[in-house]
Scaffold this active site. Structure first.
Site, mmCIF file in Angstrom:
data_model
loop_
_atom_site.group_PDB
_atom_site.id
_atom_site.type_symbol
_atom_site.label_atom_id
_atom_site.label_comp_id
_atom_site.label_asym_id
_atom_site.label_seq_id
_atom_site.Cartn_x
_atom_site.Cartn_y
_atom_site.Cartn_z
ATOM 1 C CB THR A 183 40.461 -17.500 -13.792
ATOM 2 O OG1 THR A 183 40.747 -17.383 -15.398
ATOM 3 C CG2 THR A 183 41.175 -18.561 -13.324
ATOM 4 C CG ASP A 184 38.584 -17.299 -19.072
ATOM 5 O OD1 ASP A 184 39.568 -17.269 -18.310
ATOM 6 O OD2 ASP A 184 38.118 -16.721 -20.061
ATOM 7 C CD GLU A 185 44.125 -17.282 -17.562
ATOM 8 O OE1 GLU A 185 44.985 -18.043 -17.551
ATOM 9 O OE2 GLU A 185 44.327 -16.012 -17.509
ATOM 10 C CE LYS A 198 41.406 -18.205 -9.099
ATOM 11 N NZ LYS A 198 41.270 -17.381 -7.782
ATOM 12 C CE1 TYR A 241 45.388 -16.830 -11.418
ATOM 13 C CE2 TYR A 241 45.135 -17.190 -13.717
ATOM 14 C CZ TYR A 241 44.764 -16.739 -12.584
ATOM 15 O OH TYR A 241 43.326 -16.190 -12.444
#
Ligand code: NAD
Ligand code: TYD
Length: 336
Positions: A125-127, A154, A150
């Site tokens: 994810t870009d997060e 990741k 989260y």
């Protein structure tokens, strides 16, 4: 080709399975999913009865089970989509996020190494990049700066994936995608939650000032990106995937209300999310120039299609929001 997809009963996984079954009529697809609250076999009605599709209820943290799947089905390529995926839940409790997102990925990497698979696609994810100021975009070179539990889980999985490439030569590729939307998305995430609430004339809870920015990508476009990365992505590389559709949350919510012809008075500003990332924006020029991928719809078009889907599939989300979800919703939103 024998393809293992984990988390295939979730939002993105189910869409990817249906996409791959339709596009490659000679592939055999094995779906491993634990069926957490987010896993729903109803999403895969379109695959039922297909002799090239097998569902196995299993936990990616189960070493023996993953080893057995690899051996029995002679897996050649693995796409790891399984994860605990909701930021708000990771704020309430991070343990399952660490277990599945980090521990589960490490089990799969071991199995991939031991069974010498041809490609391991880690769906990230870009997060993992953290939050941006008012300008600029994340590139694959942006430093990792995860802010939520989260995102941290990741990012940890990404680092482990790269380490297995470096140390053990596992042929990995990592994708980092922006926010997805589309059919079958669990109604705890912004877009399906707002559509479901608006259709019930319930308040639309916007966190903080509603000016946080996300880049939105229709799930079908994420699937086509995973397809090109799986087939042509270079081993050891990271590919950002984005829609170039930046919107504030308030803009998204207003678009939904407009499409449903509901009043803006339904918008309710509530207490902000802890550690809320302000802005995500993604530079996906690498996948575009190297692999020839590009998104096919704008958020305005994609959102209109999605709103229509939720209108036409009321029974799907009504069943979800009538169960355990009610308890989640009460806990999550009562004190805001
Ligand atoms: P989701 O929550 O809808 O689905 C996750 C699926 O994984 C569920 O079917 C669940 O049952 C399964 N699962 C969870 N733990 C498992 C375990 N231990 N073993 C086996 N299966 C397990 O999530 P999603 O939105 O479809 O996201 C899928 C992936 O894409 C995640 O890795 C997420 O980080 C990534 N991603 C999502 C988005 C997004 O906007 N939704 C954006 C970028 C990346
Ligand atoms: P979400 O769909 O949870 O995705 P993510 O946190 O992974 O980006 O949230 C998208 C944005 O919408 C995020 O800025 C938080 C905000 N949001 C609300 O304002 N209200 C809500 O009820 C939810 C679920 C999210």
């Amino acid at each position: 080709m024998n393809l293992l997809i984990t988390g295939g009963a979730g939002f993105i996984g189910s869409s990817f399975i249906l996409f791959m079954l339709a596009k490659y009529p000679w592939y055999r697809i094995i779906n491993v999913d634990k069926l957490t609250y987010a896993g729903n076999l109803e999403n895969l009605r379109g695959a039922e009865g297909n002799p090239r599709y097998t569902f196995l209820k299993a936990d990616i943290c189960d070493r023996q089970a993953m080893d057995e799947v690899m051996r029995k089905y002679e897996i050649e390529v693995l796409v790891n989509i399984a994860a605990e995926s909701h930021v708000d839940r990771s704020i309430v409790g991070a343990a399952e996020f660490i277990q599945t997102n980090v521990g589960g990925t490490s089990v799969l990497l071991d199995a991939a190494r031991d069974h010498k698979i041809r490609k391991f696609v880690q769906v990230s994810t870009d997060e993992v990049y953290g939050s941006l100021g008012p300008s600029g975009k994340f590139t694959e070179q942006s430093p990792l700066h995860p802010n939520s539990p989260y995102a941290a889980s990741k990012a940890s999985a990404d680092l482990l994936t790269l380490a297995y490439h470096h140390t053990h030569g596992v042929p990995v590729v990592i994708t980092r995608c922006s926010n997805n939307y589309g059919p079958f998305q669990f109604p705890e995430k912004l877009i399906p939650l707002m559509i479901a609430n608006a259709l019930q004339d319930k308040p639309l809870p916007v966190y903080g000032d509603g000016m946080n920015v996300r880049d939105w990508l229709q799930v079908a476009d994420h699937c086509s990106a995973l397809d090109v990365v799986l087939h042509s992505g270079r081993t050891g590389e990271i590919y950002n995937i984005g829609g170039s559709n930046e919107k504030t949350n308030l803009e998204v919510v207003r678009l939904i209300l407009k499409q449903l012809e509901k009043p803006e008075s339904l918008i309710m500003f509530v207490k902000d999310r802890l550690g809320h990332d302000r802005r995500y924006a993604i530079d996906s020029s690498k996948i575009q120039s190297e692999l020839g991928w590009k998104p096919s719809v704008t958020i305005e078009e994609g959102l209109a299609q999605t709103v229509r889907w939720y209108l036409e599939h009321r029974e799907w989300w009504e069943r979800i929001i009538s169960g355990d979800y009610m308890e989640y919703y009460r806990k999550m939103y009562e004190e805001r």
